[in-house]
Design an enzyme around this catalytic site. Structure first.
Site, PDB file in Angstrom:
ATOM      1  N   CYS A 123       0.814  -1.221   0.000  1.00 39.14           N
ATOM      2  CA  CYS A 123       0.000   0.000   0.000  1.00 39.14           C
ATOM      3  C   CYS A 123       0.847   1.271   0.000  1.00 39.14           C
ATOM      4  CB  CYS A 123      -0.948  -0.011   1.198  1.00 39.14           C
ATOM      5  SG  CYS A 123      -1.902  -1.533   1.318  1.00 39.14           S
ATOM      6  N   HIS A 265      -3.047   6.905   2.176  1.00 39.22           N
ATOM      7  CA  HIS A 265      -3.529   5.603   1.706  1.00 39.22           C
ATOM      8  C   HIS A 265      -4.883   5.329   2.338  1.00 39.22           C
ATOM      9  CE1 HIS A 265      -4.133   1.460   1.061  1.00 39.22           C
ATOM     10  NE2 HIS A 265      -3.757   1.080   2.264  1.00 39.22           N
ATOM     11  N   ASN A 296     -10.284  -0.557   0.181  1.00 38.91           N
ATOM     12  CA  ASN A 296      -8.825  -0.410   0.239  1.00 38.91           C
ATOM     13  C   ASN A 296      -8.226  -1.049  -1.014  1.00 38.91           C
ATOM     14  OD1 ASN A 296      -6.077  -0.935   0.673  1.00 38.91           O
ATOM     15  ND2 ASN A 296      -6.331  -1.265   2.874  1.00 38.91           N
TER      16      ASN A 296
END
Ligand SMILES: CC(C)(COP(=O)(O)OP(=O)(O)OC[C@H]1O[C@@H](n2cnc3c(N)ncnc32)[C@H](O)[C@@H]1OP(=O)(O)O)[C@@H](O)C(=O)NCCC(=O)NCCS
Length: 340
Positions: A123, A265, A296
Site C-alpha cells: 500500500c 492511503h 482499500n
C-alpha cells in the site's frame, strides 16, 4: 584508464503532471459482503468507513486497469506517450512472477521503449514510485516517468475471512511525473519494519500450493490469500505512520495551516481521522476519503483518491497535498506534492 567517465544530470526538480484512475464496473455493497461473512452494514461502516467497494470482472485485468488509468494520466499531463522513458508499476496482485507487467503496460499505452519494471511495496507503492520517479528525473536517469499503482486484491481475498473480506478491493491509479523548474515533490520520508511482517501476510507461498516441479502437496492446498492482524496494523498506522507523516510535512517546509489537502492511503477511514488529528491539521484542509466508495485498493488508493477530489471540485491544480502510503512489509513512504 584515460577517459573521464560522464555522469548523468537531470532537471532541477520534478512534478506530477497528470493523474488518472480506473474503477472496476462492479460495485459490491456491504449487504453483499454480509452474505459471505458474519457482519453487518453498520459494523463495516463504523469500523472502516466503507460503504461499497469495486471488484474487477475477468476482463478487468491488472494490465487492463493500469492501461486505462495510465491513458487518462497521460492525456491530462499533456505529455506524448512516446516521451515517457520509464514505467514503474507497483502491484502485489499481478499473479505472474515474470515477466513484470510494466513492459506490457508501457507497450499498451505507447511508451514501447521505456524502461519498465514492477515494484512490490504494497500500500506504500504509489509513494515509493513517486519518490523513485522524483530521484530519477533529478538524476537524469529519466525525463518522464509513468508511476502506476494497480491491484486486483479480490483475487487474493478469502471471501469468508471476517478480518479482510470487507476491506480489500480493486482498481488502478496512475501519474505522469516530469521535470520542473520549481520544487513540486518534497523530500520523501520512507522506511520499513520487517519485524512486523507477520501483521499482513499471504497465507502460503505459491510453492506450497504446488511443488516447483508440479508435485502435489499434502493436505488440501488452497490458493493463497491475504491475512491481517487488523488491530496491530491499526495501531501502527495511527501512531507510528502518523508521526512519519508529520515528519514528511515538516521536511517539506509547509506548515499544517499552509497545506491544502491530506490524501493518505485509504486503509481505514478511522486511521485517516487519527492521522489528521496527530498532524493537527486545520478543519479547512481537504482530506481524501475515497475509501467510502472504493474500499482499500492498496497501491492504487492514493491516485484514485486524488482523482476523486478533483472530480468533486475539492482540490485544484497548484495546491499542496501530503500523501502517505503504508502497508504490508511493513513499509511506509510519504511526501508533500504540488497537485497537477
Ligand atoms: C480490520 C479492522 C476494521 C477491525 O476493526 P477492529 O475494531 O480492530 O476489530 P477487532 O478485530 O478488534 O474486533 C472487534 C470485535 O468485532 C468483531 N468483528 C471482527 N470482524 C468483524 C466483522 N467483519 N464483522 C462484524 N464483527 C467483526 C470481533 O469478533 C470483535 O468482537 P468482540 O469484541 O465481541 O470480541 C481494523 O482493525 C482495521 O481497519 N485495521 C487496519 C486495517 C488496515 O488498515 N489494513 C490495511 C493496511 S494497508
Amino acid at each position: 584508464m584515460t577517459g573521464t567517465l560522464q555522469a548523468s544530470s537531470g532537471a532541477p526538480y520534478a512534478r506530477i503532471l497528470g493523474v488518472g484512475g480506473y474503477r472496476p464496473r462492479r460495485v459490491v455493497d456491504n449487504a453483499e459482503i454480509c452474505t459471505m461473512i458474519d457482519s453487518t452494514d453498520e459494523w463495516i461502516r463504523t469500523r472502516s468507513g466503507i460503504v461499497e467497494r469495486r471488484w474487477a470482472a475477468p476482463d478487468e485485468t491488472v494490465a487492463m486497469m493500469a492501461g486505462e488509468a495510465a491513458r487518462k494520466a497521460i492525456q491530462r499531463s499533456g505529455v506524448e506517450a512516446g516521451q515517457i522513458d520509464c514505467v514503474i508499476v507497483s502491484t502485489v496482485s499481478h499473479l505472474h512472477q515474470t515477466p513484470a507487467v510494466a513492459p506490457l503496460i508501457a507497450y499498451d499505452v505507447g511508451a514501447a521503449s521505456a524502461a519498465a519494471f514492477d515494484i512490490s511495496a504494497a500500500c506504500a507503492g504509489f509513494c515509493y514510485a513517486t519518490a523513485m520517479a522524483d530521484a530519477m528525473i533529478r538524476s537524469g536517469a529519466a525525463t518522464y516517468v509513468l508511476a502506476i499503482g494497480v491491484e486486483r486484491l479480490s483475487d487474493l481475498t478469502d471471501r469468508s475471512d471476517r478480518g479482510t473480506a470487507f476491506i480489500f478491493a480493486d482498481g488502478a491509479g496512475a501519474a505522469v511525473i516530469g521535470p520542473s523548474d520549481v520544487p513540486a515533490i518534497g523530500p520523501v520520508v520512507w522506511g520499513s519494519d520487517g519485524e512486523k511482517a507477520p501483521t499482513i501476510y499471504q497465507t502460503q507461498g505459491w510453492d506450497e500450493v504446488v511443488g516447483p516441479h508440479g508435485e502435489a502437496r499434502e493436505g488440501e492446498p488452497r490458493f493463497p490469500t491475504l491475512r491481517m492482524a487488523g488491530r496491530d496494523v491499526f495501531k501502527w498506522a495511527s501512531y507510528t505512520v502518523a508521526e512519519k507523516a508529520r515528519e514528511a510535512l515538516q521536511r517539506s517546509g509547509i506548515a499544517p495551516e499552509e497545506l491544502d489537502a491530506f490524501i493518505p492511503h485509504q486503509a481505514n477511514d478511522r486511521i485517516t481521522t487519527a492521522m489528521t488529528r496527530t498532524l493537527g491539521l486545520p478543519d479547512d484542509v481537504v482530506v481524501g476519503r475515497d475509501i467510502v466508495h472504493q474500499g482499500n485498493t492498496s497501491a492504487a488508493s492514493i491516485p484514485l483518491a486524488i482523482e476523486a477530489l478533483y472530480e468533486e471540485g475539492a482540490v485544484r491544480s497548484g495546491q499542496t497535498a501530503l500523501i502517505i502510503g503504508f502497508g504490508a512489509g511493513l513499509v511506509y513512504a510519504g511526501q508533500v506534492v504540488v497537485l497537477p
